[in-house]
Design a protein around this motif. Structure first.
Motif, PDB file in Angstrom:
ATOM      1  N   ASP A  76       0.841  -1.229  -0.078  1.00 41.44           N
ATOM      2  CA  ASP A  76      -0.124   0.066   0.128  1.00 41.44           C
ATOM      3  C   ASP A  76       0.913   1.333   0.026  1.00 41.44           C
ATOM      4  O   ASP A  76       0.622   2.212  -0.704  1.00 41.44           O
ATOM      5  CB  ASP A  76      -0.954   0.026   1.171  1.00 41.44           C
ATOM      6  N   ALA A  77       1.833   1.291   0.851  1.00 41.61           N
ATOM      7  CA  ALA A  77       2.748   2.399   0.890  1.00 41.61           C
ATOM      8  C   ALA A  77       3.402   2.552  -0.458  1.00 41.61           C
ATOM      9  O   ALA A  77       3.666   3.556  -1.187  1.00 41.61           O
ATOM     10  CB  ALA A  77       3.826   2.262   1.895  1.00 41.61           C
ATOM     11  N   ARG A  78       3.759   1.568  -1.313  1.00 47.53           N
ATOM     12  CA  ARG A  78       4.385   1.509  -2.381  1.00 47.53           C
ATOM     13  C   ARG A  78       3.530   2.100  -3.496  1.00 47.53           C
ATOM     14  O   ARG A  78       3.950   2.941  -4.565  1.00 47.53           O
ATOM     15  CB  ARG A  78       5.009   0.310  -2.900  1.00 47.53           C
ATOM     16  N   ARG A  79       2.354   1.760  -3.355  1.00 46.56           N
ATOM     17  CA  ARG A  79       1.378   2.150  -4.257  1.00 46.56           C
ATOM     18  C   ARG A  79       0.987   3.766  -4.165  1.00 46.56           C
ATOM     19  O   ARG A  79       0.871   4.418  -5.087  1.00 46.56           O
ATOM     20  CB  ARG A  79      -0.193   1.486  -4.072  1.00 46.56           C
ATOM     21  N   LEU A  80       1.173   4.223  -2.893  1.00 49.42           N
ATOM     22  CA  LEU A  80       0.753   5.511  -2.711  1.00 49.42           C
ATOM     23  C   LEU A  80       2.176   6.476  -3.180  1.00 49.42           C
ATOM     24  O   LEU A  80       2.090   7.430  -3.763  1.00 49.42           O
ATOM     25  CB  LEU A  80       0.688   6.162  -1.186  1.00 49.42           C
ATOM     26  N   ALA A 118       6.353   8.454  -8.404  1.00 48.98           N
ATOM     27  CA  ALA A 118       7.795   8.105  -8.127  1.00 48.98           C
ATOM     28  C   ALA A 118       8.466   7.397  -9.275  1.00 48.98           C
ATOM     29  O   ALA A 118       9.613   7.727  -9.627  1.00 48.98           O
ATOM     30  CB  ALA A 118       7.756   7.125  -6.803  1.00 48.98           C
ATOM     31  N   ASP A 119       7.718   6.915 -10.073  1.00 44.99           N
ATOM     32  CA  ASP A 119       8.048   6.035 -11.269  1.00 44.99           C
ATOM     33  C   ASP A 119       8.558   6.706 -12.304  1.00 44.99           C
ATOM     34  O   ASP A 119       9.396   6.600 -13.084  1.00 44.99           O
ATOM     35  CB  ASP A 119       7.225   5.031 -11.756  1.00 44.99           C
ATOM     36  N   SER A 142      13.966   2.907  -7.175  1.00 44.01           N
ATOM     37  CA  SER A 142      14.716   1.512  -7.600  1.00 44.01           C
ATOM     38  C   SER A 142      15.447   1.057  -6.354  1.00 44.01           C
ATOM     39  O   SER A 142      15.622  -0.019  -5.971  1.00 44.01           O
ATOM     40  CB  SER A 142      15.551   1.483  -8.878  1.00 44.01           C
ATOM     41  N   LYS A 143      16.035   2.013  -5.485  1.00 46.65           N
ATOM     42  CA  LYS A 143      16.843   1.681  -4.478  1.00 46.65           C
ATOM     43  C   LYS A 143      15.854   1.179  -3.550  1.00 46.65           C
ATOM     44  O   LYS A 143      16.472   0.194  -2.612  1.00 46.65           O
ATOM     45  CB  LYS A 143      17.519   3.032  -3.915  1.00 46.65           C
ATOM     46  N   VAL A 144      14.805   1.902  -3.080  1.00 51.38           N
ATOM     47  CA  VAL A 144      13.908   1.259  -2.184  1.00 51.38           C
ATOM     48  C   VAL A 144      13.251  -0.098  -2.327  1.00 51.38           C
ATOM     49  O   VAL A 144      13.233  -0.887  -1.553  1.00 51.38           O
ATOM     50  CB  VAL A 144      12.604   2.281  -1.718  1.00 51.38           C
ATOM     51  N   ASP A 145      12.764  -0.216  -3.869  1.00 50.22           N
ATOM     52  CA  ASP A 145      12.444  -1.622  -4.103  1.00 50.22           C
ATOM     53  C   ASP A 145      13.631  -2.689  -3.861  1.00 50.22           C
ATOM     54  O   ASP A 145      13.231  -3.648  -3.319  1.00 50.22           O
ATOM     55  CB  ASP A 145      12.148  -1.638  -5.658  1.00 50.22           C
ATOM     56  N   ASP A 146      14.838  -2.362  -4.143  1.00 52.44           N
ATOM     57  CA  ASP A 146      15.899  -3.322  -3.999  1.00 52.44           C
ATOM     58  C   ASP A 146      15.927  -3.556  -2.367  1.00 52.44           C
ATOM     59  O   ASP A 146      16.141  -4.684  -1.965  1.00 52.44           O
ATOM     60  CB  ASP A 146      17.336  -2.638  -4.406  1.00 52.44           C
ATOM     61  N   TYR A 147      15.951  -2.439  -1.573  1.00 53.06           N
ATOM     62  CA  TYR A 147      15.905  -2.706  -0.184  1.00 53.06           C
ATOM     63  C   TYR A 147      14.962  -3.783   0.344  1.00 53.06           C
ATOM     64  O   TYR A 147      15.164  -4.512   1.192  1.00 53.06           O
ATOM     65  CB  TYR A 147      16.106  -1.480   0.618  1.00 53.06           C
ATOM     66  N   TYR A 148      13.862  -3.351  -0.048  1.00 48.54           N
ATOM     67  CA  TYR A 148      12.570  -4.336   0.170  1.00 48.54           C
ATOM     68  C   TYR A 148      12.581  -5.569  -0.190  1.00 48.54           C
ATOM     69  O   TYR A 148      12.428  -6.718   0.571  1.00 48.54           O
ATOM     70  CB  TYR A 148      11.202  -3.596  -0.395  1.00 48.54           C
ATOM     71  N   ASN A 149      13.060  -5.857  -1.469  1.00 51.28           N
ATOM     72  CA  ASN A 149      13.225  -7.145  -1.897  1.00 51.28           C
ATOM     73  C   ASN A 149      14.351  -8.164  -1.262  1.00 51.28           C
ATOM     74  O   ASN A 149      14.482  -9.103  -1.377  1.00 51.28           O
ATOM     75  CB  ASN A 149      13.428  -7.119  -3.538  1.00 51.28           C
ATOM     76  N   SER A 150      15.333  -7.214  -0.740  1.00 49.72           N
ATOM     77  CA  SER A 150      16.263  -8.125  -0.133  1.00 49.72           C
ATOM     78  C   SER A 150      15.851  -8.444   1.322  1.00 49.72           C
ATOM     79  O   SER A 150      16.415  -9.417   1.888  1.00 49.72           O
ATOM     80  CB  SER A 150      17.413  -7.042   0.267  1.00 49.72           C
ATOM     81  N   LEU A 151      14.738  -8.168   1.753  1.00 49.05           N
ATOM     82  CA  LEU A 151      14.024  -8.408   3.008  1.00 49.05           C
ATOM     83  C   LEU A 151      12.880  -9.328   2.919  1.00 49.05           C
ATOM     84  O   LEU A 151      12.341  -9.969   3.705  1.00 49.05           O
ATOM     85  CB  LEU A 151      14.163  -7.421   4.248  1.00 49.05           C
ATOM     86  N   TYR A 163       9.047   4.126   2.022  1.00 51.17           N
ATOM     87  CA  TYR A 163       8.165   4.422   0.890  1.00 51.17           C
ATOM     88  C   TYR A 163       7.357   5.801   0.922  1.00 51.17           C
ATOM     89  O   TYR A 163       7.128   6.534   0.101  1.00 51.17           O
ATOM     90  CB  TYR A 163       7.329   3.257   0.667  1.00 51.17           C
ATOM     91  N   ASN A 164       7.212   6.078   2.335  1.00 48.37           N
ATOM     92  CA  ASN A 164       6.474   7.438   2.505  1.00 48.37           C
ATOM     93  C   ASN A 164       7.630   8.558   2.202  1.00 48.37           C
ATOM     94  O   ASN A 164       6.887   9.463   1.738  1.00 48.37           O
ATOM     95  CB  ASN A 164       6.130   7.491   3.966  1.00 48.37           C
ATOM     96  N   LEU A 165       8.643   8.451   2.539  1.00 51.06           N
ATOM     97  CA  LEU A 165       9.852   9.206   1.966  1.00 51.06           C
ATOM     98  C   LEU A 165       9.836   9.412   0.610  1.00 51.06           C
ATOM     99  O   LEU A 165       9.706  10.570  -0.124  1.00 51.06           O
ATOM    100  CB  LEU A 165      11.256   8.891   2.419  1.00 51.06           C
ATOM    101  N   LEU A 166       9.599   8.404  -0.121  1.00 49.02           N
ATOM    102  CA  LEU A 166       9.715   8.466  -1.614  1.00 49.02           C
ATOM    103  C   LEU A 166       8.370   9.086  -2.144  1.00 49.02           C
ATOM    104  O   LEU A 166       8.381   9.696  -3.182  1.00 49.02           O
ATOM    105  CB  LEU A 166       9.828   6.867  -2.091  1.00 49.02           C
TER     106      LEU A 166
END
Length: 344
Positions: free
Chosen positions: A67-71, A77-78, A86-95, A113-116
């Protein structure tokens, strides 16, 4: 006593609106209350449901992060922060596949993602300023916004070591950039209003309100909507309405003027033919005069055609104040009058 209070309040309102519309550039470019967007609605809370099963908690955390990513995507953001996304997605995918790590770091992923989201909004506002060369309209806020944006951007370079102030920096940057946009669009809107008003005067000079009543009324409506939006601190939309009104009034003036010129040319040609016919008639009357009386024609009080009644062109002209300051004052006075009427 209550009525006196309402009158004083109304006068204060008028003075406030007039002072807002006419204060010098320095005051306008440094608002006392910076315009910042409230991101609380965009913020997704990770929650703490200790009674849930591990599997349920994991799925819930995934849902909240998504949900946060969708916002963030809805904030652009895209488009405006693709590298940061891309950096936040990579960080998320690593966990993402490690349930324990995700439960431990899920809330911080949401914060990123809220920062983004806030960062993307600020980037979009800055792009609009840069694309239109608006920075000079409020250089102080623009420079402050750039500094805050740089602080927020630095947080993406080291996402593992989270900076709690990054969201505030991004939000502040967006607020400063919004100030610049408001100042710029207010100045542009006022200038465009003047042009629209001149176009209206030209349209009135050829009686466009009578010749093309519906289009004239539509142009007037756009103009008045521009005044309302300006008073409501929506200068960008106000500018669009003034532009529309200007274009429509200009079209009406040119179209009606062209048709009037064509009509005048036809009238002049008809007059020439009438004068020519009169010369023939005089010559014919001289040679073969009419001696018998024709009923009605010889009566000097005879009415050969019924008199036409036409709409007064001035009644068709819309009533618009010459300046936005006068219009805002009129709106405030109308409001005060209505209030007093209800009180009576």
């Amino acid at each position: 006593m209550k009525k006196v209070f309402i009158i004083l309040l109304s006068i204060s309102t008028v003075l406030f609106f007039i002072s807002c519309g006419s204060k010098p550039q320095e005051e306008e470019t440094t608002p006392t209350s910076p315009i910042v967007e409230d991101t609380t609605e965009d913020t997704v809370d990770s929650g703490d449901e200790s009674t849930e099963s591990d599997a349920d908690a994991y799925e819930k955390m995934l849902s909240q992060i998504d949900d946060a990513r969708r916002l963030a995507l809805e904030a652009g953001a895209d488009k405006n922060a693709a590298d940061e996304l891309s950096k936040v997605d990579d960080y998320y995918n690593s966990l993402k596949d490690d349930e324990d790590a995700l439960k431990l770091n899920g809330a911080s992923i949401i914060e990123r993602y809220n920062l983004l989201t806030a960062f993307a909004k600020a980037k979009e506002a800055k792009k609009e300023i840069d694309d239109n060369d608006f920075a000079s309209y409020d250089q102080k806020d623009y420079d402050a916004g750039v500094k805050s944006l740089e602080k927020a951007q630095a947080a993406f370079d080291d996402l593992e070591n989270w900076d709690p102030s990054a969201i505030a920096s991004a939000t502040d940057a967006n607020g400063k950039f919004q100030n610049v946009l408001i100042v710029a669009y207010k100045k542009l809107a006022k200038a465009e209003r003047e042009l629209a008003y001149e176009a209206k005067k030209n349209a009135d000079s050829v009686k466009a309100g009578v010749a093309q009543k519906e289009r004239y009324q539509a142009a007037t409506e756009s103009f008045k909507n521009g005044d309302i939006l300006y008073a409501m601190q929506s200068p960008k939309k106000s500018l669009e309405n003034y532009q529309s009104a200007k274009e429509e009034f200009t079209f009406l003036y040119e179209d009606v003027a062209e048709k009037r010129a064509a009509a005048q040319a036809a009238i002049d040609e008809a007059k020439r033919k009438v004068e020519e016919s009169e010369r023939y008639a005089l010559e014919a009357d001289r040679r073969n005069p009419i001696t018998e009386e024709i009923d009605g024609i010889e009566d000097e009080d005879a009415v050969l055609l019924e008199e036409d009644e036409y709409e007064d062109p001035e009644d068709a002209e819309s009533d618009i104040a010459p300046t936005i300051e006068e219009e805002i004052a009129n709106q405030a006075l109308d409001f005060a009058t209505d209030m007093l009427g209800e009180e009576d």
